[in-house]
Write a protein that holds these residues in place. Structure first.
Motif, PDB file in Angstrom:
ATOM      1  N   MET A   1       9.992  61.070  70.161  1.00  0.00           N
ATOM      2  CA  MET A   1       8.826  61.878  70.479  1.00  0.00           C
ATOM      3  C   MET A   1       7.589  61.359  69.771  1.00  0.00           C
ATOM      4  SD  MET A   1       9.885  65.862  70.687  1.00  0.00           S
ATOM      5  CE  MET A   1      11.488  66.354  71.267  1.00  0.00           C
ATOM      6  N   SER A   2       7.553  60.068  69.467  1.00  0.00           N
ATOM      7  CA  SER A   2       6.481  59.545  68.630  1.00  0.00           C
ATOM      8  C   SER A   2       5.092  59.755  69.230  1.00  0.00           C
ATOM      9  CB  SER A   2       6.712  58.069  68.336  1.00  0.00           C
ATOM     10  OG  SER A   2       6.685  57.325  69.533  1.00  0.00           O
ATOM     11  N   GLY A   3       4.915  59.551  70.542  1.00  0.00           N
ATOM     12  CA  GLY A   3       3.611  59.802  71.146  1.00  0.00           C
ATOM     13  C   GLY A   3       3.231  61.265  71.045  1.00  0.00           C
ATOM     14  N   LEU A   4       4.205  62.128  71.276  1.00  0.00           N
ATOM     15  CA  LEU A   4       3.961  63.562  71.154  1.00  0.00           C
ATOM     16  C   LEU A   4       3.670  63.923  69.698  1.00  0.00           C
ATOM     17  CD1 LEU A   4       3.856  66.375  72.385  1.00  0.00           C
ATOM     18  CD2 LEU A   4       6.349  66.515  72.071  1.00  0.00           C
ATOM     19  N   ALA A   5       4.399  63.326  68.778  1.00  0.00           N
ATOM     20  CA  ALA A   5       4.164  63.602  67.354  1.00  0.00           C
ATOM     21  C   ALA A   5       2.741  63.229  66.957  1.00  0.00           C
ATOM     22  CB  ALA A   5       5.183  62.850  66.500  1.00  0.00           C
ATOM     23  N   ALA A   6       2.245  62.123  67.473  1.00  0.00           N
ATOM     24  CA  ALA A   6       0.868  61.714  67.169  1.00  0.00           C
ATOM     25  C   ALA A   6      -0.131  62.733  67.713  1.00  0.00           C
ATOM     26  CB  ALA A   6       0.587  60.330  67.745  1.00  0.00           C
ATOM     27  N   LEU A   7       0.134  63.270  68.894  1.00  0.00           N
ATOM     28  CA  LEU A   7      -0.742  64.308  69.450  1.00  0.00           C
ATOM     29  C   LEU A   7      -0.720  65.558  68.586  1.00  0.00           C
ATOM     30  CD1 LEU A   7      -0.067  64.118  73.274  1.00  0.00           C
ATOM     31  CD2 LEU A   7      -2.296  64.059  72.185  1.00  0.00           C
ATOM     32  N   LEU A   8       0.477  65.994  68.239  1.00  0.00           N
ATOM     33  CA  LEU A   8       0.609  67.220  67.464  1.00  0.00           C
ATOM     34  C   LEU A   8      -0.008  67.087  66.079  1.00  0.00           C
ATOM     35  CD1 LEU A   8       4.259  68.198  68.480  1.00  0.00           C
ATOM     36  CD2 LEU A   8       2.108  69.099  69.413  1.00  0.00           C
ATOM     37  N   ALA A   9      -0.011  65.878  65.540  1.00  0.00           N
ATOM     38  CA  ALA A   9      -0.626  65.620  64.237  1.00  0.00           C
ATOM     39  C   ALA A   9      -2.111  65.294  64.363  1.00  0.00           C
ATOM     40  CB  ALA A   9       0.102  64.472  63.531  1.00  0.00           C
ATOM     41  N   ARG A  10      -2.607  65.318  65.585  1.00  0.00           N
ATOM     42  CA  ARG A  10      -4.016  65.039  65.898  1.00  0.00           C
ATOM     43  C   ARG A  10      -4.437  63.617  65.560  1.00  0.00           C
ATOM     44  NH1 ARG A  10      -7.714  70.303  65.752  1.00  0.00           N
ATOM     45  NH2 ARG A  10      -6.189  71.821  66.433  1.00  0.00           N
ATOM     46  N   ARG A  11      -3.486  62.698  65.640  1.00  0.00           N
ATOM     47  CA  ARG A  11      -3.815  61.281  65.485  1.00  0.00           C
ATOM     48  C   ARG A  11      -4.090  60.648  66.855  1.00  0.00           C
ATOM     49  NH1 ARG A  11       0.767  61.579  62.153  1.00  0.00           N
ATOM     50  NH2 ARG A  11       1.909  60.320  63.661  1.00  0.00           N
ATOM     51  N   GLN A  12      -3.851  61.395  67.907  1.00  0.00           N
ATOM     52  CA  GLN A  12      -4.099  60.971  69.289  1.00  0.00           C
ATOM     53  C   GLN A  12      -4.997  62.024  69.939  1.00  0.00           C
ATOM     54  OE1 GLN A  12      -2.737  58.421  71.430  1.00  0.00           O
ATOM     55  NE2 GLN A  12      -4.009  59.298  73.029  1.00  0.00           N
ATOM     56  N   GLN A  13      -6.001  61.592  70.665  1.00  0.00           N
ATOM     57  CA  GLN A  13      -6.894  62.524  71.351  1.00  0.00           C
ATOM     58  C   GLN A  13      -6.131  63.275  72.435  1.00  0.00           C
ATOM     59  OE1 GLN A  13     -10.108  63.350  70.793  1.00  0.00           O
ATOM     60  NE2 GLN A  13     -10.062  62.040  68.996  1.00  0.00           N
ATOM     61  N   PRO A  14      -6.430  64.559  72.638  1.00  0.00           N
ATOM     62  CA  PRO A  14      -5.804  65.301  73.724  1.00  0.00           C
ATOM     63  C   PRO A  14      -6.182  64.694  75.070  1.00  0.00           C
ATOM     64  CG  PRO A  14      -7.121  66.756  72.325  1.00  0.00           C
ATOM     65  CD  PRO A  14      -7.371  65.364  71.879  1.00  0.00           C
ATOM     66  N   GLY A  15      -5.401  65.003  76.077  1.00  0.00           N
ATOM     67  CA  GLY A  15      -5.685  64.496  77.409  1.00  0.00           C
ATOM     68  C   GLY A  15      -4.536  64.785  78.354  1.00  0.00           C
ATOM     69  N   HIS A  20       7.440  59.667  79.730  1.00  0.00           N
ATOM     70  CA  HIS A  20       8.741  59.305  80.283  1.00  0.00           C
ATOM     71  C   HIS A  20       9.912  59.715  79.397  1.00  0.00           C
ATOM     72  CE1 HIS A  20       5.803  56.607  82.236  1.00  0.00           C
ATOM     73  NE2 HIS A  20       6.523  56.899  83.293  1.00  0.00           N
ATOM     74  N   ALA A  21       9.652  60.384  78.306  1.00  0.00           N
ATOM     75  CA  ALA A  21      10.716  60.797  77.388  1.00  0.00           C
ATOM     76  C   ALA A  21      11.678  61.749  78.095  1.00  0.00           C
ATOM     77  CB  ALA A  21      10.121  61.462  76.162  1.00  0.00           C
ATOM     78  N   ALA A  22      12.956  61.589  77.821  1.00  0.00           N
ATOM     79  CA  ALA A  22      13.987  62.371  78.511  1.00  0.00           C
ATOM     80  C   ALA A  22      14.490  63.553  77.689  1.00  0.00           C
ATOM     81  CB  ALA A  22      15.155  61.448  78.871  1.00  0.00           C
ATOM     82  N   PHE A  23      13.746  63.976  76.704  1.00  0.00           N
ATOM     83  CA  PHE A  23      14.169  65.107  75.883  1.00  0.00           C
ATOM     84  C   PHE A  23      14.257  66.371  76.737  1.00  0.00           C
ATOM     85  CE2 PHE A  23      11.714  62.315  73.033  1.00  0.00           C
ATOM     86  CZ  PHE A  23      12.711  61.987  72.130  1.00  0.00           C
ATOM     87  N   ASP A  24      15.191  67.221  76.401  1.00  0.00           N
ATOM     88  CA  ASP A  24      15.318  68.504  77.092  1.00  0.00           C
ATOM     89  C   ASP A  24      14.044  69.313  76.867  1.00  0.00           C
ATOM     90  OD1 ASP A  24      16.358  71.586  76.873  1.00  0.00           O
ATOM     91  OD2 ASP A  24      17.476  70.418  78.365  1.00  0.00           O
ATOM     92  N   ALA A  25      13.595  70.009  77.904  1.00  0.00           N
ATOM     93  CA  ALA A  25      12.347  70.777  77.814  1.00  0.00           C
ATOM     94  C   ALA A  25      12.394  71.792  76.684  1.00  0.00           C
ATOM     95  CB  ALA A  25      12.048  71.458  79.138  1.00  0.00           C
ATOM     96  N   SER A  26      13.559  72.387  76.443  1.00  0.00           N
ATOM     97  CA  SER A  26      13.646  73.369  75.357  1.00  0.00           C
ATOM     98  C   SER A  26      13.451  72.704  73.992  1.00  0.00           C
ATOM     99  CB  SER A  26      14.972  74.128  75.410  1.00  0.00           C
ATOM    100  OG  SER A  26      16.056  73.247  75.215  1.00  0.00           O
ATOM    101  N   ASP A  27      13.929  71.461  73.845  1.00  0.00           N
ATOM    102  CA  ASP A  27      13.712  70.727  72.595  1.00  0.00           C
ATOM    103  C   ASP A  27      12.233  70.365  72.421  1.00  0.00           C
ATOM    104  OD1 ASP A  27      16.410  70.850  71.963  1.00  0.00           O
ATOM    105  OD2 ASP A  27      16.848  68.894  72.867  1.00  0.00           O
ATOM    106  N   VAL A  28      11.601  69.983  73.512  1.00  0.00           N
ATOM    107  CA  VAL A  28      10.163  69.685  73.460  1.00  0.00           C
ATOM    108  C   VAL A  28       9.410  70.947  73.056  1.00  0.00           C
ATOM    109  CG1 VAL A  28       8.136  68.923  74.767  1.00  0.00           C
ATOM    110  CG2 VAL A  28      10.378  67.860  75.190  1.00  0.00           C
ATOM    111  N   SER A 141      -3.045  57.460  81.453  1.00  0.00           N
ATOM    112  CA  SER A 141      -2.325  56.555  80.572  1.00  0.00           C
ATOM    113  C   SER A 141      -0.994  57.156  80.149  1.00  0.00           C
ATOM    114  CB  SER A 141      -3.179  56.189  79.354  1.00  0.00           C
ATOM    115  OG  SER A 141      -3.498  57.343  78.632  1.00  0.00           O
ATOM    116  N   SER A 142      -0.140  56.299  79.638  1.00  0.00           N
ATOM    117  CA  SER A 142       1.186  56.714  79.196  1.00  0.00           C
ATOM    118  C   SER A 142       1.134  57.108  77.724  1.00  0.00           C
ATOM    119  CB  SER A 142       2.166  55.558  79.387  1.00  0.00           C
ATOM    120  OG  SER A 142       3.435  55.911  78.894  1.00  0.00           O
ATOM    121  N   LEU A 143       1.907  58.122  77.386  1.00  0.00           N
ATOM    122  CA  LEU A 143       1.992  58.561  75.993  1.00  0.00           C
ATOM    123  C   LEU A 143       3.162  57.908  75.276  1.00  0.00           C
ATOM    124  CD1 LEU A 143       0.715  60.472  73.913  1.00  0.00           C
ATOM    125  CD2 LEU A 143       2.325  62.211  74.654  1.00  0.00           C
ATOM    126  N   ASP A 144       4.016  57.222  75.995  1.00  0.00           N
ATOM    127  CA  ASP A 144       5.227  56.639  75.404  1.00  0.00           C
ATOM    128  C   ASP A 144       4.930  55.605  74.355  1.00  0.00           C
ATOM    129  OD1 ASP A 144       6.843  58.161  77.131  1.00  0.00           O
ATOM    130  OD2 ASP A 144       6.358  56.756  78.725  1.00  0.00           O
TER     131      ASP A 144
END
Length: 144
Positions: A1-15, A20-28, A141-144
């Motif tokens: 979840m590294s791309g998501l982790a960067a978003l949640l930590a605000r190191r990546q701009q929202p958008g 393409h991550a295959a994590f279960d939606a409940s885990d996300v 763009s891709s978040l992966d």
């Protein structure tokens, strides 16, 4: 979840991103909420029209009863998303492909509303993750 982790930590701009991550939606959802963000699962299978999309996003985000089920009303409600006690909002849009294929114009208009909210400078962060198969989107763009 590294791309998501960067978003949640605000190191990546929202958008709006392809994800393409295959994590279960409940885990996300658990990860997003644990980071203090609001999570919404937009399960759009087999949504293939703007009307279906507007109904499902209203349900996913628990938009108020006065939500008018049109793109202008969606834009207004997105601007009014509650931001107290949350860092921002992440929408995981699963099954976006059928809508994008069946109603390209409607899909692009919906995507524009979501993107404008995500890029609003004075609002709490708003992120949309497009997950699953669909047409190539040059502007996403891709978040992966």
């Amino acid at each position: 979840m590294s791309g998501l982790a960067a978003l949640l930590a605000r190191r990546q701009q929202p958008g709006v991103f392809r994800w393409h991550a295959a994590f279960d939606a409940s885990d996300v959802g658990h990860t997003v909420e644990h980071a203090g963000w609001r999570f919404a699962l937009l399960d759009a299978w087999p949504t293939d029209s703007k009307a279906d999309f507007l109904q499902r996003i209203g349900e996913a985000l628990a938009l108020p009863a006065y939500y008018g089920h049109n793109l202008d009303a969606l834009a207004d409600c997105l601007a009014d998303l509650p931001s107290e006690r949350v860092e921002g909002t992440v929408v995981l849009w699963e099954g976006w492909g059928p809508f994008a294929h069946a109603d390209e114009r409607g899909f692009n208009l919906a995507l524009q509303v979501l993107r404008e909210r995500a890029e609003a400078p004075d609002e709490a962060p708003f992120v949309v993750l497009l997950r699953g198969d669909g047409p190539d989107l040059q502007s996403v763009s891709s978040l992966d």
